[in-house]
Design a protein around this motif. Structure first.
Motif, PDB file in Angstrom:
ATOM      1  N   ALA A   1      29.549  37.847  44.176  1.00 38.58           N
ATOM      2  CA  ALA A   1      29.085  37.112  43.027  1.00 38.58           C
ATOM      3  C   ALA A   1      27.613  36.700  43.162  1.00 38.58           C
ATOM      4  N   LEU A   2      27.051  36.792  44.366  1.00 36.24           N
ATOM      5  CA  LEU A   2      25.646  36.431  44.528  1.00 36.24           C
ATOM      6  C   LEU A   2      24.772  37.414  43.748  1.00 36.24           C
ATOM      7  N   PRO A   3      23.724  36.913  43.090  1.00 39.54           N
ATOM      8  CA  PRO A   3      22.919  37.772  42.219  1.00 39.54           C
ATOM      9  C   PRO A   3      22.352  39.017  42.909  1.00 39.54           C
ATOM     10  N   VAL A   4      21.794  38.879  44.105  1.00 41.26           N
ATOM     11  CA  VAL A   4      21.217  40.036  44.784  1.00 41.26           C
ATOM     12  C   VAL A   4      22.323  40.957  45.289  1.00 41.26           C
ATOM     13  N   ALA A   5      23.408  40.391  45.796  1.00 40.59           N
ATOM     14  CA  ALA A   5      24.516  41.213  46.303  1.00 40.59           C
ATOM     15  C   ALA A   5      25.059  42.131  45.211  1.00 40.59           C
ATOM     16  N   ARG A   6      25.097  41.634  43.988  1.00 37.62           N
ATOM     17  CA  ARG A   6      25.586  42.459  42.869  1.00 37.62           C
ATOM     18  C   ARG A   6      24.724  43.692  42.635  1.00 37.62           C
ATOM     19  N   LEU A   7      23.458  43.618  42.989  1.00 43.12           N
ATOM     20  CA  LEU A   7      22.550  44.743  42.773  1.00 43.12           C
ATOM     21  C   LEU A   7      22.857  45.928  43.699  1.00 43.12           C
ATOM     22  N   TYR A   8      23.506  45.659  44.799  1.00 44.21           N
ATOM     23  CA  TYR A   8      23.881  46.733  45.725  1.00 44.21           C
ATOM     24  C   TYR A   8      25.154  47.442  45.268  1.00 44.21           C
ATOM     25  N   ARG A   9      26.028  46.717  44.658  1.00 39.13           N
ATOM     26  CA  ARG A   9      27.395  47.146  44.411  1.00 39.13           C
ATOM     27  C   ARG A   9      27.597  48.504  43.740  1.00 39.13           C
ATOM     28  N   PRO A  10      26.897  48.804  42.687  1.00 35.53           N
ATOM     29  CA  PRO A  10      27.266  50.047  41.990  1.00 35.53           C
ATOM     30  C   PRO A  10      26.932  51.330  42.753  1.00 35.53           C
ATOM     31  N   THR A  11      26.015  51.249  43.723  1.00 35.53           N
ATOM     32  CA  THR A  11      25.552  52.506  44.323  1.00 35.53           C
ATOM     33  C   THR A  11      25.504  52.474  45.852  1.00 35.53           C
ATOM     34  N   ILE A  12      26.415  51.798  46.496  1.00 38.19           N
ATOM     35  CA  ILE A  12      26.414  51.732  47.961  1.00 38.19           C
ATOM     36  C   ILE A  12      26.607  53.131  48.537  1.00 38.19           C
ATOM     37  N   VAL A  13      25.767  53.456  49.523  1.00 31.53           N
ATOM     38  CA  VAL A  13      25.940  54.706  50.249  1.00 31.53           C
ATOM     39  C   VAL A  13      26.196  54.383  51.722  1.00 31.53           C
ATOM     40  N   TYR A  14      26.959  55.244  52.346  1.00 30.07           N
ATOM     41  CA  TYR A  14      27.272  55.092  53.764  1.00 30.07           C
ATOM     42  C   TYR A  14      26.578  56.200  54.542  1.00 30.07           C
ATOM     43  N   GLN A  15      26.232  55.916  55.770  1.00 36.02           N
ATOM     44  CA  GLN A  15      25.512  56.882  56.592  1.00 36.02           C
ATOM     45  C   GLN A  15      26.296  58.185  56.699  1.00 36.02           C
ATOM     46  N   HIS A  16      25.598  59.314  56.550  1.00 40.85           N
ATOM     47  CA  HIS A  16      26.305  60.589  56.578  1.00 40.85           C
ATOM     48  C   HIS A  16      26.503  61.129  57.982  1.00 40.85           C
ATOM     49  N   ASN A  17      25.878  60.496  58.976  1.00 41.18           N
ATOM     50  CA  ASN A  17      26.198  60.783  60.374  1.00 41.18           C
ATOM     51  C   ASN A  17      25.820  59.568  61.204  1.00 41.18           C
ATOM     52  N   GLY A  18      26.225  59.557  62.459  1.00 39.08           N
ATOM     53  CA  GLY A  18      26.040  58.386  63.310  1.00 39.08           C
ATOM     54  C   GLY A  18      24.611  57.981  63.569  1.00 39.08           C
ATOM     55  N   SER A  19      23.656  58.880  63.334  1.00 38.29           N
ATOM     56  CA  SER A  19      22.254  58.555  63.598  1.00 38.29           C
ATOM     57  C   SER A  19      21.519  58.027  62.363  1.00 38.29           C
ATOM     58  N   PHE A  20      22.197  57.962  61.228  1.00 35.52           N
ATOM     59  CA  PHE A  20      21.520  57.653  59.972  1.00 35.52           C
ATOM     60  C   PHE A  20      21.781  56.243  59.438  1.00 35.52           C
ATOM     61  N   CYS A  21      22.173  55.300  60.297  1.00 34.88           N
ATOM     62  CA  CYS A  21      22.403  53.943  59.800  1.00 34.88           C
ATOM     63  C   CYS A  21      21.114  53.327  59.251  1.00 34.88           C
ATOM     64  N   GLY A  22      19.982  53.584  59.912  1.00 25.22           N
ATOM     65  CA  GLY A  22      18.705  53.059  59.419  1.00 25.22           C
ATOM     66  C   GLY A  22      18.313  53.634  58.073  1.00 25.22           C
ATOM     67  N   PRO A  23      18.221  54.966  57.960  1.00 25.22           N
ATOM     68  CA  PRO A  23      17.889  55.540  56.660  1.00 25.22           C
ATOM     69  C   PRO A  23      18.877  55.164  55.554  1.00 25.22           C
ATOM     70  N   ALA A  24      20.170  55.125  55.849  1.00 23.43           N
ATOM     71  CA  ALA A  24      21.158  54.719  54.831  1.00 23.43           C
ATOM     72  C   ALA A  24      20.897  53.287  54.380  1.00 23.43           C
ATOM     73  N   SER A  25      20.482  52.433  55.307  1.00 23.34           N
ATOM     74  CA  SER A  25      20.163  51.048  54.953  1.00 23.34           C
ATOM     75  C   SER A  25      18.972  50.991  54.005  1.00 23.34           C
ATOM     76  N   VAL A  26      17.935  51.775  54.291  1.00 23.78           N
ATOM     77  CA  VAL A  26      16.758  51.809  53.414  1.00 23.78           C
ATOM     78  C   VAL A  26      17.135  52.359  52.041  1.00 23.78           C
ATOM     79  N   VAL A  27      17.974  53.386  52.004  1.00 19.97           N
ATOM     80  CA  VAL A  27      18.438  53.927  50.724  1.00 19.97           C
ATOM     81  C   VAL A  27      19.123  52.836  49.913  1.00 19.97           C
ATOM     82  N   ASN A  28      19.989  52.057  50.543  1.00 21.63           N
ATOM     83  CA  ASN A  28      20.691  50.990  49.825  1.00 21.63           C
ATOM     84  C   ASN A  28      19.733  49.932  49.308  1.00 21.63           C
ATOM     85  N   GLN A  39      19.782  59.879  51.110  1.00 22.15           N
ATOM     86  CA  GLN A  39      19.594  60.079  52.549  1.00 22.15           C
ATOM     87  C   GLN A  39      18.977  61.442  52.852  1.00 22.15           C
ATOM     88  N   GLU A  40      19.399  62.441  52.114  1.00 24.29           N
ATOM     89  CA  GLU A  40      18.980  63.817  52.383  1.00 24.29           C
ATOM     90  C   GLU A  40      17.481  64.029  52.217  1.00 24.29           C
TER      91      GLU A  40
END
Length: 172
Positions: A1-28, A39-40
């Motif tokens: 319900a937090l205003p900024v948290a709602r902005l993430y919700r519709p398009t959350i992406v998860y890392q496509h491999n174990g080394s991509f947690c950083g890039p996936a975070s930037v994408v989000n 990510q690609e």
């Protein structure tokens, strides 16, 4: 319900491999501010390279901070708060419209196993003292944690870098 948290919700992406947690975070984070990102293609033109689609050794906190600067603009700072109270002050900023944060923490203090990881903080419930971590690992997904526990997981040393972990604070 937090205003900024709602902005993430519709398009959350998860890392496509174990080394991509950083890039996936930037994408989000990019998507939360209305910027298209995948990510690609995120690393194109940045100087960061993959080997067979993987980032060998992942990205350090400083490297991820540089990637965030290149892709997000605005003020991007790499910080290592001195104590839990300073950390809470930074968490509060994740509720501000222009404030975003990506944590670098060690899973061990939180889950009893695992290693270093990056994930965005999508908000902070101050009264309950709970941070909403938008974990980019699809096996964990978003979770809430007391700020002191999260600080303990962040207040560790990245053995590869021989530096203290911390967070990236992005203000636009």
């Amino acid at each position: 319900a937090l205003p900024v948290a709602r902005l993430y919700r519709p398009t959350i992406v998860y890392q496509h491999n174990g080394s991509f947690c950083g890039p996936a975070s930037v994408v989000n984070v990019l998507r939360s501010v209305g910027e298209p990102a995948e990510q690609e293609t995120l690393l194109e033109g940045t100087g960061f390279a993959t080997v067979q689609g993987r980032l060998v050794g992942g990205l350090s906190l400083e490297q991820l901070g540089e990637l965030a600067r290149l892709k997000l603009g605005g003020q991007v700072r790499v910080l290592s708060p001195a104590d839990a109270e300073a950390f809470r002050a930074l968490l509060r900023r994740t509720n501000e419209p222009g404030g975003r944060a990506i944590l670098n923490f060690h899973r061990g203090p939180l889950f009893g196993q695992g290693g270093g990881h990056h994930s965005p903080v999508a908000g902070y419930l101050e009264e309950e003292d709970l941070a909403l971590v938008l974990d980019v690992n699809p096996n964990f997904k978003p979770w809430l944690v007391r700020s002191a526990r999260l600080f303990e997981a962040m207040d560790t040393v990245d053995v590869g870098e021989k530096k203290k972990r911390g967070l990236i604070l992005i203000e636009r």
